[in-house]
Design an enzyme around this catalytic site. Structure first.
Site, PDB file in Angstrom:
ATOM      1  N   ASN A   1      42.484 -23.908 -57.777  1.00 57.85           N
ATOM      2  CA  ASN A   1      43.055 -24.548 -56.588  1.00 57.85           C
ATOM      3  C   ASN A   1      42.921 -23.701 -55.324  1.00 57.85           C
ATOM      4  O   ASN A   1      43.198 -24.183 -54.229  1.00 57.85           O
ATOM      5  CB  ASN A   1      44.536 -24.854 -56.849  1.00 57.85           C
ATOM      6  CG  ASN A   1      45.145 -25.752 -55.794  1.00 57.85           C
ATOM      7  OD1 ASN A   1      44.649 -26.840 -55.544  1.00 57.85           O
ATOM      8  ND2 ASN A   1      46.209 -25.278 -55.162  1.00 57.85           N
TER       9      ASN A   1
ATOM     10  N   SER B   1      37.513 -31.692 -52.389  1.00 62.01           N
ATOM     11  CA  SER B   1      37.996 -32.299 -51.145  1.00 62.01           C
ATOM     12  C   SER B   1      37.207 -33.565 -50.886  1.00 62.01           C
ATOM     13  O   SER B   1      36.036 -33.684 -51.304  1.00 62.01           O
ATOM     14  CB  SER B   1      37.815 -31.340 -49.969  1.00 62.01           C
ATOM     15  OG  SER B   1      38.065 -31.986 -48.731  1.00 62.01           O
TER      16      SER B   1
ATOM     17  N   TYR C   1      32.533 -25.571 -44.673  1.00 62.27           N
ATOM     18  CA  TYR C   1      33.579 -26.031 -45.592  1.00 62.27           C
ATOM     19  C   TYR C   1      33.078 -27.213 -46.424  1.00 62.27           C
ATOM     20  O   TYR C   1      33.248 -27.252 -47.642  1.00 62.27           O
ATOM     21  CB  TYR C   1      34.818 -26.442 -44.790  1.00 62.27           C
ATOM     22  CG  TYR C   1      35.931 -27.007 -45.643  1.00 62.27           C
ATOM     23  CD1 TYR C   1      36.792 -26.171 -46.346  1.00 62.27           C
ATOM     24  CD2 TYR C   1      36.127 -28.391 -45.737  1.00 62.27           C
ATOM     25  CE1 TYR C   1      37.822 -26.697 -47.129  1.00 62.27           C
ATOM     26  CE2 TYR C   1      37.145 -28.918 -46.510  1.00 62.27           C
ATOM     27  CZ  TYR C   1      37.991 -28.064 -47.210  1.00 62.27           C
ATOM     28  OH  TYR C   1      38.991 -28.585 -47.980  1.00 62.27           O
TER      29      TYR C   1
ATOM     30  N   LYS D   1      32.656 -27.448 -50.650  1.00 67.34           N
ATOM     31  CA  LYS D   1      33.331 -28.428 -51.497  1.00 67.34           C
ATOM     32  C   LYS D   1      32.337 -29.353 -52.202  1.00 67.34           C
ATOM     33  O   LYS D   1      32.553 -29.751 -53.355  1.00 67.34           O
ATOM     34  CB  LYS D   1      34.328 -29.234 -50.668  1.00 67.34           C
ATOM     35  CG  LYS D   1      35.514 -28.411 -50.178  1.00 67.34           C
ATOM     36  CD  LYS D   1      36.304 -27.808 -51.343  1.00 67.34           C
ATOM     37  CE  LYS D   1      37.563 -27.106 -50.882  1.00 67.34           C
ATOM     38  NZ  LYS D   1      38.371 -26.582 -52.006  1.00 67.34           N
TER      39      LYS D   1
ATOM     40  N   ILE E   1      46.159 -33.923 -46.565  1.00 63.23           N
ATOM     41  CA  ILE E   1      47.427 -33.630 -47.230  1.00 63.23           C
ATOM     42  C   ILE E   1      48.320 -32.850 -46.268  1.00 63.23           C
ATOM     43  O   ILE E   1      47.864 -31.899 -45.615  1.00 63.23           O
ATOM     44  CB  ILE E   1      47.214 -32.804 -48.519  1.00 63.23           C
ATOM     45  CG1 ILE E   1      46.072 -33.403 -49.361  1.00 63.23           C
ATOM     46  CG2 ILE E   1      48.507 -32.713 -49.312  1.00 63.23           C
ATOM     47  CD1 ILE E   1      46.314 -34.821 -49.821  1.00 63.23           C
TER      48      ILE E   1
ATOM     49  N   THR F   1      50.047 -30.227 -45.571  1.00 59.35           N
ATOM     50  CA  THR F   1      50.299 -28.839 -45.963  1.00 59.35           C
ATOM     51  C   THR F   1      50.148 -27.944 -44.735  1.00 59.35           C
ATOM     52  O   THR F   1      49.797 -28.412 -43.641  1.00 59.35           O
ATOM     53  CB  THR F   1      49.295 -28.386 -47.034  1.00 59.35           C
ATOM     54  OG1 THR F   1      47.959 -28.446 -46.470  1.00 59.35           O
ATOM     55  CG2 THR F   1      49.358 -29.270 -48.270  1.00 59.35           C
TER      56      THR F   1
END
Length: 206
Positions: free
Chosen positions: A47, A99, A114, A118, A146, A148
């Site tokens: 994760n 993702s 990024y 992923k 999400i 976060t």
């Protein structure tokens, strides 16, 4: 302290371990310690991840390498160390956190590095699922937006744009991912391997 709290509240054995995911030797050592402490190791949830937004023409070699080292290499090192244990045991289960950025190009932010990390993770899961089919399953969960700390780093203006792109007009709360991880980690998904489970509120559909 959190591990101790979980252990006390649920009357179970719970321990916390620490390793740098970019260091294969540290990961190997930690997972071997888990086996020593518990007698077996059954499920790996890879994760750890970072996000950064660089215009592709400005992204430095160090920035690109760091993104790949954490998001892709770290997952590979973790899976590799786990697989050695799973192969000896004859069973195991790996779940990567990828993702939605693995399957589309997000806007308005610029994040080619990024996205590539992923996308590589999803293909890695597929490859390992075939190679390790005799002793473990390997799947991906690909969340959308999400709520976060990672998402909170962006301006409210940018987050408002994203919400308008999600059919439900809202972002996902972290607890809404629980069911997917439990499903992938349990025997409820016993015939599923090499899959990429996208949980994005429909963001990738229009």
């Amino acid at each position: 302290m959190k591990a101790q709290k979980i252990a006390a509240e649920n009357n179970v054995q719970c321990r916390a371990y620490k390793a740098n995911v970019t260091d294969a030797a540290q990961i190997e050592s930690v997972l071997q310690q888990v086996v020593k402490d518990f007698g077996h190791f059954d499920i790996l949830i890879a994760n750890a991840g970072i996000a950064a937004h660089y215009a592709a023409e400005d992204c430095t070699p160090d920035e690109f390498s760091h993104m790949m080292n954490v998001n892709l290499n770290g997952a590979y090192y973790s899976a590799q160390a786990a697989a050695r244990i799973f192969k000896e045991q004859g069973h195991g289960n790996i779940v990567f956190t990828a993702s939605v950025s693995a399957i589309l190009v997000n806007v308005p932010e610029k994040q080619a590095a990024y996205n590539a990390s992923k996308a590589g993770l999803v293909q890695l899961a597929k490859s390992l699922a075939v190679e390790w089919v005799d002793f473990c399953r390997v799947n991906c969960i690909s969340p959308g937006f999400i709520e976060t700390e990672m998402l909170g780093m962006h301006s409210e203006e940018t987050r408002a744009i994203w919400r308008q792109m999600v059919p439900a007009r809202r972002n996902c709360e972290p607890y809404e991912l629980k069911g997917a991880y439990v499903f992938c980690a349990s025997n409820a998904s016993s015939y599923m391997t090499g899959a990429n489970l996208v949980i994005d509120g429909g963001y990738s559909l229009p």
